[in-house]
Design a protein around this motif. Structure first.
Motif, PDB file in Angstrom:
ATOM      1  N   LYS A 106      16.842  34.824  -6.775  1.00 33.99           N
ATOM      2  CA  LYS A 106      17.487  35.601  -5.739  1.00 33.99           C
ATOM      3  C   LYS A 106      18.814  34.996  -5.314  1.00 33.99           C
ATOM      4  O   LYS A 106      19.743  35.694  -4.971  1.00 33.99           O
ATOM      5  N   ASN A 107      18.889  33.658  -5.290  1.00 34.56           N
ATOM      6  CA  ASN A 107      20.091  33.005  -4.814  1.00 34.56           C
ATOM      7  C   ASN A 107      21.289  33.244  -5.736  1.00 34.56           C
ATOM      8  O   ASN A 107      22.407  32.945  -5.364  1.00 34.56           O
ATOM      9  N   LYS A 108      21.042  33.744  -6.921  1.00 39.56           N
ATOM     10  CA  LYS A 108      22.139  34.002  -7.854  1.00 39.56           C
ATOM     11  C   LYS A 108      22.893  35.276  -7.496  1.00 39.56           C
ATOM     12  O   LYS A 108      23.992  35.492  -7.971  1.00 39.56           O
ATOM     13  N   VAL A 109      22.326  36.119  -6.673  1.00 40.71           N
ATOM     14  CA  VAL A 109      22.980  37.362  -6.271  1.00 40.71           C
ATOM     15  C   VAL A 109      23.969  37.053  -5.152  1.00 40.71           C
ATOM     16  O   VAL A 109      23.613  36.433  -4.145  1.00 40.71           O
ATOM     17  N   LYS A 110      25.195  37.483  -5.321  1.00 41.71           N
ATOM     18  CA  LYS A 110      26.233  37.189  -4.336  1.00 41.71           C
ATOM     19  C   LYS A 110      26.154  38.151  -3.154  1.00 41.71           C
ATOM     20  O   LYS A 110      25.755  39.304  -3.309  1.00 41.71           O
ATOM     21  N   ILE A 111      26.577  37.665  -2.009  1.00 35.83           N
ATOM     22  CA  ILE A 111      26.665  38.513  -0.820  1.00 35.83           C
ATOM     23  C   ILE A 111      27.653  39.642  -1.111  1.00 35.83           C
ATOM     24  O   ILE A 111      28.725  39.420  -1.665  1.00 35.83           O
ATOM     25  N   GLY A 112      27.291  40.851  -0.757  1.00 40.66           N
ATOM     26  CA  GLY A 112      28.122  42.019  -1.026  1.00 40.66           C
ATOM     27  C   GLY A 112      27.755  42.744  -2.305  1.00 40.66           C
ATOM     28  O   GLY A 112      28.260  43.837  -2.577  1.00 40.66           O
ATOM     29  N   ALA A 113      26.864  42.132  -3.099  1.00 39.21           N
ATOM     30  CA  ALA A 113      26.453  42.755  -4.359  1.00 39.21           C
ATOM     31  C   ALA A 113      25.486  43.912  -4.088  1.00 39.21           C
ATOM     32  O   ALA A 113      24.788  43.931  -3.071  1.00 39.21           O
ATOM     33  N   ASN A 114      25.437  44.851  -5.011  1.00 41.42           N
ATOM     34  CA  ASN A 114      24.487  45.954  -4.921  1.00 41.42           C
ATOM     35  C   ASN A 114      23.099  45.473  -5.341  1.00 41.42           C
ATOM     36  O   ASN A 114      22.953  44.759  -6.342  1.00 41.42           O
ATOM     37  N   VAL A 115      22.111  45.868  -4.557  1.00 37.05           N
ATOM     38  CA  VAL A 115      20.719  45.530  -4.859  1.00 37.05           C
ATOM     39  C   VAL A 115      19.859  46.765  -4.609  1.00 37.05           C
ATOM     40  O   VAL A 115      20.265  47.684  -3.898  1.00 37.05           O
ATOM     41  N   TRP A 116      18.687  46.764  -5.214  1.00 39.01           N
ATOM     42  CA  TRP A 116      17.694  47.806  -4.938  1.00 39.01           C
ATOM     43  C   TRP A 116      16.663  47.252  -3.976  1.00 39.01           C
ATOM     44  O   TRP A 116      16.211  46.120  -4.139  1.00 39.01           O
ATOM     45  N   VAL A 117      16.327  48.038  -2.951  1.00 40.67           N
ATOM     46  CA  VAL A 117      15.304  47.641  -1.980  1.00 40.67           C
ATOM     47  C   VAL A 117      14.350  48.811  -1.769  1.00 40.67           C
ATOM     48  O   VAL A 117      14.709  49.973  -1.997  1.00 40.67           O
ATOM     49  N   ARG A 118      13.155  48.482  -1.318  1.00 40.37           N
ATOM     50  CA  ARG A 118      12.203  49.549  -0.994  1.00 40.37           C
ATOM     51  C   ARG A 118      12.688  50.275   0.245  1.00 40.37           C
ATOM     52  O   ARG A 118      13.093  49.659   1.223  1.00 40.37           O
ATOM     53  N   ASP A 119      12.651  51.610   0.180  1.00 39.88           N
ATOM     54  CA  ASP A 119      13.136  52.420   1.294  1.00 39.88           C
ATOM     55  C   ASP A 119      12.225  52.264   2.510  1.00 39.88           C
ATOM     56  O   ASP A 119      11.006  52.228   2.383  1.00 39.88           O
ATOM     57  N   ALA A 165      12.237  41.404  -0.067  1.00 39.02           N
ATOM     58  CA  ALA A 165      12.278  41.674  -1.513  1.00 39.02           C
ATOM     59  C   ALA A 165      13.464  42.560  -1.865  1.00 39.02           C
ATOM     60  O   ALA A 165      13.675  43.599  -1.238  1.00 39.02           O
ATOM     61  N   TYR A 166      14.232  42.107  -2.826  1.00 41.93           N
ATOM     62  CA  TYR A 166      15.330  42.926  -3.344  1.00 41.93           C
ATOM     63  C   TYR A 166      15.481  42.634  -4.835  1.00 41.93           C
ATOM     64  O   TYR A 166      15.036  41.589  -5.325  1.00 41.93           O
ATOM     65  N   PHE A 167      16.109  43.569  -5.541  1.00 41.56           N
ATOM     66  CA  PHE A 167      16.272  43.458  -6.984  1.00 41.56           C
ATOM     67  C   PHE A 167      17.728  43.708  -7.342  1.00 41.56           C
ATOM     68  O   PHE A 167      18.288  44.728  -6.919  1.00 41.56           O
ATOM     69  N   PRO A 168      18.366  42.817  -8.099  1.00 40.08           N
ATOM     70  CA  PRO A 168      19.770  43.026  -8.465  1.00 40.08           C
ATOM     71  C   PRO A 168      19.962  44.362  -9.178  1.00 40.08           C
ATOM     72  O   PRO A 168      19.145  44.757 -10.013  1.00 40.08           O
ATOM     73  N   LYS A 177      23.625  47.182  -0.143  1.00 43.62           N
ATOM     74  CA  LYS A 177      24.489  46.020  -0.309  1.00 43.62           C
ATOM     75  C   LYS A 177      23.855  44.830   0.392  1.00 43.62           C
ATOM     76  O   LYS A 177      23.388  44.940   1.521  1.00 43.62           O
ATOM     77  N   LEU A 178      23.853  43.706  -0.285  1.00 46.99           N
ATOM     78  CA  LEU A 178      23.297  42.479   0.282  1.00 46.99           C
ATOM     79  C   LEU A 178      24.284  41.927   1.315  1.00 46.99           C
ATOM     80  O   LEU A 178      25.423  41.610   0.980  1.00 46.99           O
ATOM     81  N   GLN A 179      23.835  41.839   2.553  1.00 47.11           N
ATOM     82  CA  GLN A 179      24.710  41.405   3.642  1.00 47.11           C
ATOM     83  C   GLN A 179      24.550  39.910   3.956  1.00 47.11           C
ATOM     84  O   GLN A 179      25.490  39.271   4.409  1.00 47.11           O
ATOM     85  N   GLY A 180      23.367  39.374   3.765  1.00 44.24           N
ATOM     86  CA  GLY A 180      23.151  37.971   4.053  1.00 44.24           C
ATOM     87  C   GLY A 180      21.731  37.555   3.726  1.00 44.24           C
ATOM     88  O   GLY A 180      20.835  38.395   3.591  1.00 44.24           O
ATOM     89  N   ILE A 181      21.515  36.244   3.575  1.00 39.91           N
ATOM     90  CA  ILE A 181      20.201  35.699   3.257  1.00 39.91           C
ATOM     91  C   ILE A 181      19.876  34.616   4.272  1.00 39.91           C
ATOM     92  O   ILE A 181      20.701  33.735   4.545  1.00 39.91           O
TER      93      ILE A 181
END
Length: 199
Positions: A1-14, A51-54, A27-31
């Motif tokens: 998960k840490n490899k995904v940069k902030i601001g990147a698009n990810v898939w999340v459960r609605d 949980a999120y998926f790149p 969009k990933l805003q922060g971890i």
């Protein structure tokens, strides 16, 4: 998960239980610890999730799911949906062909020129079209070369389109055999009542 940069698009459960989509693009805003903050692209809604998926690049569509840069339930569904919208109802998962019933007529889906296109490529070739004809070609080659029996497994729920797929998987080797192996074409046609009897 840490490899995904902030601001990147990810898939999340609605979070909306009334939304038929299982995953939404965000969009990933922060971890922070085990949770992350995301903002849904379509609605701008922000929430936390564990949980999120790149997401794959938006221009990356593949006829084989295994060729995707990021592989997850979410990216498989996204790739299938994007292909379905373009009337590409067949997609490989390695050596398996997955189809989605279009519930409509798609012109030229089983056109003769597609038979010629599928005839060119051996199984595993990167340019091999994702199509039932390609699967039938994979069975036909050893059948014609060695004479050994071949089989294709067609599976799915009621109404999924198995009958149409079976018909095309019989039409293709009959077409392939008619020019060079007329006796083989006759035997293929004679075998048709067997799968018909089995439903």
């Amino acid at each position: 998960k840490n490899k995904v940069k902030i601001g990147a698009n990810v898939w999340v459960r609605d979070q909306d239980v009334n939304n038929p989509d299982v995953f939404v693009l965000a969009k990933l805003q922060g971890i922070a610890g085990r949770n992350c903050q995301v903002q849904v692209v379509a609605t701008k809604e922000c929430f936390e999730t564990d949980a999120y998926f790149p997401a794959n690049p938006p221009d990356q569509l593949h006829s084989d799911h295994t060729a995707l840069l990021h592989l997850s339930d979410a990216t498989l569904l996204a790739n299938t949906k994007a292909r379905y919208i373009e009337d590409d109802i067949y997609t490989y998962v390695g050596p398996i062909l997955v189809s989605v019933n279009p519930f409509k007529y798609i012109p030229r889906l089983y056109a003769p020129d597609l038979m010629n296109e599928c005839k060119k490529f051996a199984p595993g070739h990167p340019e091999r079209p994702a199509h039932t004809f390609s699967m039938a070609e994979a069975a036909f080659r050893p059948l014609a070369k060695t004479g050994t029996s071949q089989s294709l497994v067609v599976s799915g729920e009621s109404g999924a389109g198995k009958t149409e797929v079976n018909k095309q998987c019989t039409n293709y080797p009959t077409w392939r055999a008619s020019a060079e192996h007329s006796d083989l074409a006759k035997r293929i046609l004679q075998s048709n009542p067997i799968p018909e009897a089995l439903g």
